[in-house]
Design an enzyme around this catalytic site. Structure first.
Site, PDB file in Angstrom:
ATOM      1  N   ASP A 138       4.284  -6.039  10.968  1.00 32.01           N
ATOM      2  CA  ASP A 138       5.243  -5.425  11.957  1.00 32.01           C
ATOM      3  C   ASP A 138       5.208  -6.067  13.072  1.00 32.01           C
ATOM      4  O   ASP A 138       6.263  -6.585  13.884  1.00 32.01           O
ATOM      5  CB  ASP A 138       5.131  -4.056  12.111  1.00 32.01           C
ATOM      6  CG  ASP A 138       5.856  -3.291  10.899  1.00 32.01           C
ATOM      7  OD1 ASP A 138       6.572  -3.880  10.032  1.00 32.01           O
ATOM      8  OD2 ASP A 138       5.567  -1.740  10.844  1.00 32.01           O
TER       9      ASP A 138
ATOM     10  N   THR B 145      -1.201   7.667  -0.531  1.00 40.62           N
ATOM     11  CA  THR B 145      -2.641   7.582  -1.411  1.00 40.62           C
ATOM     12  C   THR B 145      -3.321   6.453  -0.724  1.00 40.62           C
ATOM     13  O   THR B 145      -4.596   6.269  -1.205  1.00 40.62           O
ATOM     14  CB  THR B 145      -2.319   7.202  -2.980  1.00 40.62           C
ATOM     15  OG1 THR B 145      -1.784   6.104  -3.059  1.00 40.62           O
ATOM     16  CG2 THR B 145      -1.648   8.586  -3.226  1.00 40.62           C
TER      17      THR B 145
ATOM     18  N   ARG C  16       0.864  -1.232   0.020  1.00 44.18           N
ATOM     19  CA  ARG C  16       0.069  -0.072   0.065  1.00 44.18           C
ATOM     20  C   ARG C  16       0.838   1.206   0.063  1.00 44.18           C
ATOM     21  O   ARG C  16       1.759   1.294   0.584  1.00 44.18           O
ATOM     22  CB  ARG C  16      -0.933   0.115   1.201  1.00 44.18           C
ATOM     23  CG  ARG C  16      -1.969   0.971   1.383  1.00 44.18           C
ATOM     24  CD  ARG C  16      -2.866   0.807   2.387  1.00 44.18           C
ATOM     25  NE  ARG C  16      -2.507   1.248   3.731  1.00 44.18           N
ATOM     26  CZ  ARG C  16      -3.030   1.524   4.658  1.00 44.18           C
ATOM     27  NH1 ARG C  16      -4.422   1.419   4.622  1.00 44.18           N
ATOM     28  NH2 ARG C  16      -2.762   1.770   5.914  1.00 44.18           N
TER      29      ARG C  16
ATOM     30  N   ASP D  28      -0.468  -2.988  12.935  1.00 45.21           N
ATOM     31  CA  ASP D  28       0.340  -3.660  11.734  1.00 45.21           C
ATOM     32  C   ASP D  28       0.660  -4.717  11.810  1.00 45.21           C
ATOM     33  O   ASP D  28       1.660  -5.286  12.543  1.00 45.21           O
ATOM     34  CB  ASP D  28       1.474  -2.488  11.227  1.00 45.21           C
ATOM     35  CG  ASP D  28       2.345  -3.046   9.954  1.00 45.21           C
ATOM     36  OD1 ASP D  28       2.397  -4.119   9.575  1.00 45.21           O
ATOM     37  OD2 ASP D  28       2.292  -1.957   9.056  1.00 45.21           O
TER      38      ASP D  28
END
Length: 290
Positions: free
Chosen positions: A284, A187, A183, A281
Site C-alpha cells: 500500500d 485467519t 493473506r 503495509d
C-alpha cells in the site's frame, strides 16, 4: 636470515584470500590460496627492478576479506544485512509513518539494491586469477553464476514486484517467476491464487523476494511451489526487507536447508499479525493505495 624469511612468508600468507564456505555446497574448482601463490610467482617475475618483498607485501592488507552477510545468532542459515549509517538512514525512511510516498519508494528501491547485492554475494563462486594491464601483475577474482542460465528470481505479488524490478535492472537477462499469494485478513492464512515459473527451473538457484516476512505462511507456500518445480531446498534464498522471528522460525522449521537474508530482524508480531516495529503495509505504501 631465518627471521627475515619468516616475516616474508607471513606477508605472503596475509596477501592470499582464503576460500570461504559455499552457500549451496558447491566446491570451488581451484583454491584461492593456490591462485594467490601463482599470482605472487608471476608478479615476482614481472619486473626485475622490484625486490621480492614488494610483491609479497599485501597492498590490500588493511581491507577485510570478502564475507557473507552477518549471521543471526541462534540460526545456521539466517543472515542479516550488514548495517551502515546509510542503511539505517534508509530503514528509518521506510519505518517513519510520516515519510511521503516518494521518500518511501526511493528508500525501498535503495534498500532492495543493498539486499540484492548481499544476496548475489552469498551465491557459490569460483576463484580465478586475472592479469591487470600493468606490469604483468595478477589479481585473484571470483566468477559468479550466470544469471541467465543458473539463476531465477521469484516474486510474491504484489509487494515484492518492486524488489524483482531492481534485480532485473541490474541483470536484464535473469528470468523472473511470479506467485500470487494473499493473506486472509480473518485467519492470517495464505491463499494461493496464481503461479507462473520458468519451464527450466530444475538446476537453477532461486532468489525468492518478499519485502515482509511476518508469519512465514506466504513464503512457505511459495517455497513449496518452487520445490514442486524441481528446485532443491538448499538452492533457495529468501530475501526480505524486514522479518519477524515468528516468521523466520516457521520457514526454517518447514525448510531447514533454505537460507534467509533480511534487512533487519524486528521484535515480533502484534495481535493482528503485523510486524513490530515494522514498516506498515509495504504494498500500500509503495503503490499509493493506503
Amino acid at each position: 636470515g631465518a627471521m627475515r624469511a619468516w616475516r616474508l612468508l607471513q606477508g605472503l600468507k596475509r596477501g592470499i584470500p582464503a576460500p570461504r564456505t559455499m552457500m549451496f555446497g558447491a566446491a570451488a574448482a581451484t583454491s584461492a590460496a593456490t591462485l594467490g601463490a601463482t599470482a605472487f610467482a608471476e608478479g615476482q617475475q614481472a619486473s626485475s627492478t622490484k625486490p621480492a618483498e614488494w610483491y609479497m607485501q599485501p597492498w590490500t592488507s588493511f581491507q577485510k576479506e570478502p564475507v557473507m552477510a552477518d549471521q543471526v545468532p541462534g540460526y545456521d542459515r539466517v543472515h542479516v544485512m550488514r548495517r551502515t549509517f546509510y542503511s539505517v538512514h534508509l530503514m528509518g525512511r521506510l519505518r517513519d509513518a510520516s515519510s511521503s510516498r516518494e521518500q518511501f519508494v526511493d528508500a525501498a528501491r535503495k534498500v532492495s539494491i543493498m539486499l540484492l547485492n548481499e544476496a548475489i554475494g552469498m551465491l557459490p563462486y569460483t576463484p580465478r586469477s586475472v592479469k591487470t594491464p600493468v606490469d604483468g601483475a595478477t589479481y585473484v577474482t571470483f566468477d559468479m553464476p550466470d544469471p541467465h542460465k543458473e539463476l531465477c528470481v521469484v516474486t510474491v505479488l504484489r509487494a515484492a514486484t518492486s524488489m524483482a524490478d531492481v534485480m532485473t535492472r541490474e541483470y536484464p537477462e535473469i528470468p523472473v517467476g511470479t506467485i500470487l499469494i494473499q493473506r486472509d485478513e480473518g485467519t492470517a492464512q495464505p491463499i494461493m491464487f496464481y503461479s507462473k515459473l520458468p519451464r527450466d527451473m530444475e538446476g537453477r538457484r532461486v532468489i525468492l523476494v518478499d519485502p515482509m516476512l511476518a508469519t512465514g505462511g506466504s513464503v512457505k507456500e511459495a517455497i513449496a511451489t518452487i520445490r514442486k518445480a524441481g528446485v532443491h531446498e538448499q538452492d533457495i534464498l529468501v530475501v526480505s526487507i524486514v522479518a519477524a522471528p515468528e516468521g523466520v522460525d516457521a520457514v526454517v522449521k518447514a525448510n531447514p536447508l533454505v537460507r534467509i537474508l533480511v534487512g533487519e530482524m524486528d521484535r515480533g508480531l502484534n495481535d493482528k499479525m503485523y510486524i513490530v516495529p515494522g514498516i506498515g503495509d509495504f504494498g500500500d505504501r509503495f503503490y499509493g493505495t493506503d
